[in-house]
Every structure is written in C-alpha cells, then in structure tokens.
Design a protein around this motif. Structure first.
Motif, PDB file in Angstrom:
ATOM      1  N   UNK A 194      59.919  75.451  94.158  1.00  0.00           N
ATOM      2  CA  UNK A 194      60.644  76.674  93.351  1.00  0.00           C
ATOM      3  C   UNK A 194      60.568  77.710  94.424  1.00  0.00           C
ATOM      4  N   UNK A 195      61.670  78.575  94.219  1.00  0.00           N
ATOM      5  CA  UNK A 195      61.480  79.842  94.760  1.00  0.00           C
ATOM      6  C   UNK A 195      61.919  80.851  94.014  1.00  0.00           C
ATOM      7  N   UNK A 196      61.743  82.208  94.353  1.00  0.00           N
ATOM      8  CA  UNK A 196      62.491  83.506  93.841  1.00  0.00           C
ATOM      9  C   UNK A 196      62.822  84.343  95.065  1.00  0.00           C
ATOM     10  N   UNK A 197      63.955  85.010  94.634  1.00  0.00           N
ATOM     11  CA  UNK A 197      64.406  85.903  95.694  1.00  0.00           C
ATOM     12  C   UNK A 197      65.008  87.179  94.688  1.00  0.00           C
ATOM     13  N   UNK A 198      64.212  88.216  94.874  1.00  0.00           N
ATOM     14  CA  UNK A 198      64.366  89.530  94.040  1.00  0.00           C
ATOM     15  C   UNK A 198      63.889  88.968  92.616  1.00  0.00           C
ATOM     16  N   UNK A 199      64.769  88.847  91.640  1.00  0.00           N
ATOM     17  CA  UNK A 199      64.599  88.545  90.350  1.00  0.00           C
ATOM     18  C   UNK A 199      65.089  87.286  89.795  1.00  0.00           C
ATOM     19  N   UNK A 200      65.772  86.247  90.879  1.00  0.00           N
ATOM     20  CA  UNK A 200      66.612  85.128  90.698  1.00  0.00           C
ATOM     21  C   UNK A 200      65.638  83.929  91.060  1.00  0.00           C
ATOM     22  N   UNK A 236      56.513  77.010  87.708  1.00  0.00           N
ATOM     23  CA  UNK A 236      57.475  78.102  87.253  1.00  0.00           C
ATOM     24  C   UNK A 236      56.492  79.046  86.518  1.00  0.00           C
ATOM     25  N   UNK A 237      55.052  78.774  86.277  1.00  0.00           N
ATOM     26  CA  UNK A 237      54.079  79.768  85.767  1.00  0.00           C
ATOM     27  C   UNK A 237      53.638  80.517  87.156  1.00  0.00           C
ATOM     28  N   UNK A 259      64.696  76.197  78.507  1.00  0.00           N
ATOM     29  CA  UNK A 259      64.660  76.554  77.262  1.00  0.00           C
ATOM     30  C   UNK A 259      63.299  76.341  76.703  1.00  0.00           C
ATOM     31  N   UNK A 260      62.529  75.364  76.842  1.00  0.00           N
ATOM     32  CA  UNK A 260      61.326  74.959  76.319  1.00  0.00           C
ATOM     33  C   UNK A 260      60.243  75.827  77.098  1.00  0.00           C
ATOM     34  N   UNK A 261      60.759  76.391  78.400  1.00  0.00           N
ATOM     35  CA  UNK A 261      59.748  77.482  79.044  1.00  0.00           C
ATOM     36  C   UNK A 261      60.023  78.859  78.643  1.00  0.00           C
ATOM     37  N   UNK A 262      61.003  79.060  77.617  1.00  0.00           N
ATOM     38  CA  UNK A 262      61.061  80.584  77.221  1.00  0.00           C
ATOM     39  C   UNK A 262      62.455  81.139  77.570  1.00  0.00           C
ATOM     40  N   UNK A 263      63.356  80.569  78.378  1.00  0.00           N
ATOM     41  CA  UNK A 263      64.422  80.989  78.624  1.00  0.00           C
ATOM     42  C   UNK A 263      65.419  80.981  77.735  1.00  0.00           C
ATOM     43  N   UNK A 264      66.233  82.011  77.675  1.00  0.00           N
ATOM     44  CA  UNK A 264      67.364  81.813  76.787  1.00  0.00           C
ATOM     45  C   UNK A 264      68.691  82.011  77.490  1.00  0.00           C
ATOM     46  N   UNK A 265      69.869  81.394  76.982  1.00  0.00           N
ATOM     47  CA  UNK A 265      71.145  81.358  77.542  1.00  0.00           C
ATOM     48  C   UNK A 265      71.759  82.779  77.328  1.00  0.00           C
ATOM     49  N   UNK A 266      72.293  83.240  78.105  1.00  0.00           N
ATOM     50  CA  UNK A 266      73.001  84.804  78.189  1.00  0.00           C
ATOM     51  C   UNK A 266      74.562  84.646  77.689  1.00  0.00           C
ATOM     52  N   UNK A 267      74.970  83.463  77.588  1.00  0.00           N
ATOM     53  CA  UNK A 267      76.221  83.042  77.413  1.00  0.00           C
ATOM     54  C   UNK A 267      77.262  83.058  78.429  1.00  0.00           C
TER      55      UNK A 267
END
Length: 150
Positions: A70-76, A96-97, A124-132
């Motif tokens: 897993x990777x992150x760049x800035x906030x993505x 993810x943690x 979703x199970x990890x607390x993320x929500x769809x923005x639409x």
C-alpha cells in the motif's frame, strides 16, 4: 505472523508480482481483460521503483515473502494490493492502519482513494465513505472514497 515495513528497492520485483497477480485473480471479476492488461503491463518492477521514489510505500510480509503493498502520496491512497490467497486474513487492514498512522503523523486529516469496484466493500468496512464521484479512465470504473482521520 505479518510484518509491515517500509518499501526497499529490492522489493520492486515482488511488489510487481503482488499487483499483477491480484489484478488477474481479484479484479478480473469486475474488469475486462482489455482494461486490466495495460495496467498489468504498467506495473513492471522498474515502474514500481520509479513510483516508490515519489510516494511512501509499505509492504506486508507473511510466510517469508511479500504478500501485500500500500502507498500514499500526499493524502491519496494508492497501489493497495494483497495477494488473493492472503486476503481476508487482516493483512489489508494492517497495511491500511499503518498508512493511516503515517498520514496522521504527517498532519493529514482526510485520506482519499479512487477505489476499484472490487475494493469498495473493504474500504467501506474500514470507515471510508463514497463521495458520489465516479470516474471511468484507463483503470476502468473507480469510486472516490474518503475517510476522516481522528
């Protein structure tokens, strides 16, 4: 036991394998070969090395081999994959943690991910929500999701 650690250049070949195998096995239920094959080709070991000069990347090891990344760049959140035979064993959750903890230490308050159709339930199970917001691009249909970090 699972060990999550920072990416090292010697990991590039194994990470390329993890990404490619996961796409072939897990993502093939939601995406056509015409969408997946260019992505599989894209994630070569050389590309992995290049990408990981630009972002913070973690790897997960189990059974003496790399089984996830897993990777992150800035906030993505980016390039999040766990080998199919190691999914649903808590490895993705641990990756993810660790990424979220890294983000918090860096002052990031919200993480965004363009989730594959395949990964939506996990996020979703990890607390993320769809923005639409949904996108269709070279990687096929993706669903934007966010999580506010506490």
């Amino acid at each position: 036991m699972v060990l999550v650690r920072k990416f090292e250049p010697k990991d590039a070949e194994a990470i390329s394998f993890v990404i490619r195998q996961t796409m072939k096995a897990s993502n093939s239920a939601d995406y056509s070969p015409e969408i997946l094959q260019p992505l599989i080709d894209y994630f070569s070991p050389d590309k992995i090395l290049q990408l990981n000069r630009e972002r913070f990347c973690l790897v997960a090891e189990a059974d003496n081999k790399i089984v996830g990344t897993a990777a992150i760049e800035e906030a993505e959140l980016l390039t999040f994959f766990v080998l199919p035979e190691y999914q649903k064993k808590g490895i993705g959750r641990k990756l993810l943690e660790e990424i979220e903890n890294f983000a918090k230490r860096g002052g990031i308050k919200t993480i965004r991910v363009d989730s594959s159709v395949t990964g939506q339930d996990f996020y979703e199970k990890s607390g993320y929500r769809k923005t639409g917001v949904e996108k269709t691009a070279a990687a096929g249909r993706q669903v934007e999701m966010v999580k506010n970090l506490k």
